[in-house]
Design an enzyme around this catalytic site. Structure first.
Site, short mmCIF file in Angstrom:
data_model
loop_
_atom_site.label_atom_id
_atom_site.label_comp_id
_atom_site.label_asym_id
_atom_site.label_seq_id
_atom_site.Cartn_x
_atom_site.Cartn_y
_atom_site.Cartn_z
N ARG A 75 0.67 -1.78 0.02
CA ARG A 75 -0.13 -0.46 -0.04
C ARG A 75 0.26 0.88 -0.04
O ARG A 75 0.03 2.04 0.48
CB ARG A 75 -0.66 -0.03 1.30
CG ARG A 75 -2.44 -0.62 0.99
CD ARG A 75 -3.10 -0.75 -0.32
NE ARG A 75 -3.96 -2.09 -0.25
CZ ARG A 75 -3.33 -3.01 -0.28
NH1 ARG A 75 -2.08 -3.59 -1.31
NH2 ARG A 75 -4.02 -4.35 -0.86
N GLU A 95 -4.02 3.20 7.01
CA GLU A 95 -3.70 2.59 4.96
C GLU A 95 -3.64 4.47 5.02
O GLU A 95 -3.69 4.99 3.75
CB GLU A 95 -4.31 1.89 5.11
CG GLU A 95 -4.25 1.93 3.38
CD GLU A 95 -4.82 0.60 2.87
OE1 GLU A 95 -4.78 -0.51 3.63
OE2 GLU A 95 -5.51 0.17 2.58
N SER A 115 -10.39 -0.35 4.45
CA SER A 115 -8.80 -1.00 5.08
C SER A 115 -8.47 0.20 5.94
O SER A 115 -7.99 0.41 4.87
CB SER A 115 -8.16 -1.92 4.78
OG SER A 115 -9.09 -2.61 4.31
C1 LIG Z 1 -15.47 0.55 0.49
C2 LIG Z 1 -14.26 0.32 -0.26
C3 LIG Z 1 -13.23 -0.95 -0.20
C4 LIG Z 1 -11.59 -0.16 -0.47
N1 LIG Z 1 -11.09 -2.00 -0.72
C5 LIG Z 1 -9.57 -1.36 -1.16
C6 LIG Z 1 -8.77 -2.32 -2.05
O1 LIG Z 1 -9.51 -3.81 -1.17
N2 LIG Z 1 -7.66 -2.28 -1.99
C7 LIG Z 1 -7.05 -1.43 -2.06
O2 LIG Z 1 -5.62 -0.95 -2.04
N3 LIG Z 1 -7.76 -1.09 -1.68
C8 LIG Z 1 -9.06 -0.36 -0.97
N4 LIG Z 1 -10.21 0.27 -0.94
C9 LIG Z 1 -8.86 1.71 -0.89
C10 LIG Z 1 -8.72 3.54 -2.37
O3 LIG Z 1 -10.50 2.71 -2.79
C11 LIG Z 1 -7.43 2.47 -2.94
O4 LIG Z 1 -6.97 3.02 -2.26
C12 LIG Z 1 -8.07 3.83 -4.16
O5 LIG Z 1 -6.60 3.17 -5.30
C13 LIG Z 1 -7.55 4.82 -4.31
O6 LIG Z 1 -7.86 6.22 -5.17
P1 LIG Z 1 -8.96 7.47 -4.75
O7 LIG Z 1 -8.60 8.62 -6.02
O8 LIG Z 1 -9.77 7.44 -4.18
O9 LIG Z 1 -7.54 8.15 -4.22
P2 LIG Z 1 -7.94 9.01 -3.17
O10 LIG Z 1 -8.07 8.49 -1.97
O11 LIG Z 1 -8.06 10.31 -3.47
O12 LIG Z 1 -5.78 9.18 -2.78
C14 LIG Z 1 -5.48 8.46 -2.08
C15 LIG Z 1 -3.31 9.21 -2.26
O13 LIG Z 1 -3.33 9.14 -3.71
C16 LIG Z 1 -2.80 10.47 -3.68
N5 LIG Z 1 -2.93 10.31 -5.17
C17 LIG Z 1 -4.35 10.02 -6.02
N6 LIG Z 1 -4.72 10.50 -7.04
C18 LIG Z 1 -3.33 11.06 -7.46
C19 LIG Z 1 -2.79 11.80 -8.65
N7 LIG Z 1 -3.56 11.89 -9.94
N8 LIG Z 1 -1.98 11.92 -8.56
C20 LIG Z 1 -0.38 12.36 -7.11
N9 LIG Z 1 -0.93 11.74 -6.17
C21 LIG Z 1 -2.25 11.56 -6.14
C22 LIG Z 1 -3.96 11.78 -2.37
O14 LIG Z 1 -2.73 12.37 -2.52
C23 LIG Z 1 -3.92 10.12 -1.78
O15 LIG Z 1 -2.25 10.68 -0.79
C24 LIG Z 1 -11.57 0.47 -0.97
C25 LIG Z 1 -11.76 1.48 -0.34
C26 LIG Z 1 -13.24 1.66 0.53
C27 LIG Z 1 -14.28 2.79 0.58
#
Ligand SMILES: Cc1cc2nc3c(=O)[nH]c(=O)nc-3n(C[C@H](O)[C@H](O)[C@H](O)COP(=O)(O)OP(=O)(O)OC[C@H]3O[C@@H](n4cnc5c(N)ncnc54)[C@H](O)[C@@H]3O)c2cc1C
Length: 305
Positions: free
Chosen positions: A178, A301, A231
């Site tokens: 992660r 995380e 998580s």
């Molecule tokens: C119900 C649920 C289930 C989930 N299950 C999983 C799972 O099974 N496995 C898993 O790994 N994760 C899981 N997640 C967590 C999440 O979905 C992932 O971490 C996802 O990849 C985050 O993407 P986001 O676009 O929402 O990023 P954000 O939450 O908006 O950002 C996350 C981080 O990435 C950075 N970031 C985002 N976009 C950019 C960019 N373009 N350039 C530079 N930095 C950037 C942000 O600054 C921040 O630090 C889950 C979340 C939920 C709500």
């Protein structure tokens, strides 16, 4: 609000309709909690994003790239600068390698998976059902069921703090659980624009079946329906955060509207009207109690801004 009227005017000229001021970030984070951002910009071209970042750096205005907020919490005090969400969502085949896909960081993971399936490219099916964008997934090295996105990444392109183009290829980053470390760059000072993934040829119907099977496995985990960020804590080496939290007897524990889910102990859920401070207080309480009981410190995380 930390942006002066002149700066707001400049930002409007740079972004047009694609910027909002004093934005309630609870509406943009899956925890449905958190403070306001001085501005949220959604540039839809590389040129616009690059001009914006050059301006912000020149004015010493804080900025940070975000995706869809599925792993994010903004403190109640708010983010005193500009949050940037790149709106480019395109997917296209690689120019020279038919097994490659180039995807813009604003593309939802589901959009990328659909494209790969239609192209007959297999590899990423294990990501089916994970919310958020490709940008967030690269930053977090999203994974599930033993797979990680980084195993398929071959190139990344960014805009750097001065608005410059930066391109990295496999070997120039270090992927971990992660997390994704860019030895020469600070994630807080770059916008990921595009990722290239290298996959293998596969049959479209079989790819679809595998994605369905992963979605089913995910449903079988009975993740809570209340707003969450998935998580909340990373699993410590060789163990599970959820197991340690449950062992410590913390299921159902709450601070205000924030609650340790009764269904899945590693989910902190918003049970109605939780503030970011309540979520953070509950996080700290869980860390303290789990450490006292097991000697293990749980690292979050979720990224807290
Ligand atoms: C119900 C649920 C289930 C989930 N299950 C999983 C799972 O099974 N496995 C898993 O790994 N994760 C899981 N997640 C967590 C999440 O979905 C992932 O971490 C996802 O990849 C985050 O993407 P986001 O676009 O929402 O990023 P954000 O939450 O908006 O950002 C996350 C981080 O990435 C950075 N970031 C985002 N976009 C950019 C960019 N373009 N350039 C530079 N930095 C950037 C942000 O600054 C921040 O630090 C889950 C979340 C939920 C709500």
């Amino acid at each position: 609000m930390v942006l002066s009227p002149g700066q707001q005017q400049d930002l409007r000229s740079l972004c047009g309709e694609r910027i909002g001021f004093d934005v309630d970030m609870a509406r943009h984070c899956t925890l449905r909690a958190g403070g306001r951002a001085a501005a949220l910009a959604e540039p839809d071209s590389v040129e616009q994003a690059s001009r914006l970042i050059r301006y912000l750096s020149g004015q010493d205005i804080a900025w940070r790239s975000i995706g869809r907020g599925s792993n994010l919490l903004v403190r109640d005090a708010g983010y005193p600068g500009v949050l940037i969400r790149f709106a480019g969502r395109g997917c296209r085949p690689g120019e020279t390698d038919p097994d490659q896909v180039k995807v813009e960081s604003g593309c939802m993971l589901a959009g990328l998976l659909g494209f790969c399936q239609r192209q007959g490219l297999t590899g990423l099916e294990f990501l089916a059902g994970i919310p958020g964008t490709v940008g967030g997934a690269v930053r977090m090295n999203a994974g599930a069921f033993g797979g990680e996105l980084s195993d398929y990444l071959s190139a990344l392109s960014f805009i750097g703090p001065e608005g410059e183009d930066i391109r990295l290829t496999a070997g120039q980053w270090q992927a971990g659980y992660r997390t994704m470390t860019l030895p020469s760059l600070d994630w807080g000072r770059v916008l990921l624009l595009e990722a290239t993934v290298t996959l293998s040829p596969g049959k479209t119907d079989e790819i679809m079946q595998r994605m369905d099977a992963y979605r089913q496995r995910r449903r079988a985990l009975r993740q809570p329906a209340l707003p969450s960020a998935g998580s909340f804590f990373k699993n410590p080496p060789g163990d599970f955060a959820g197991r340690l939290i449950e062992l410590t007897g913390l299921k159902g524990m709450r601070v205000g509207g924030a609650m340790v889910s009764g269904e899945h102990a590693n989910f902190i859920v918003n049970d109605g009207g939780a503030s970011a401070s309540e979520i953070i207080a509950l996080m700290e309480l869980v860390q303290e109690k789990v450490a006292a009981r097991t000697g293990i410190f749980l690292e979050p995380e979720v990224h807290i801004l």
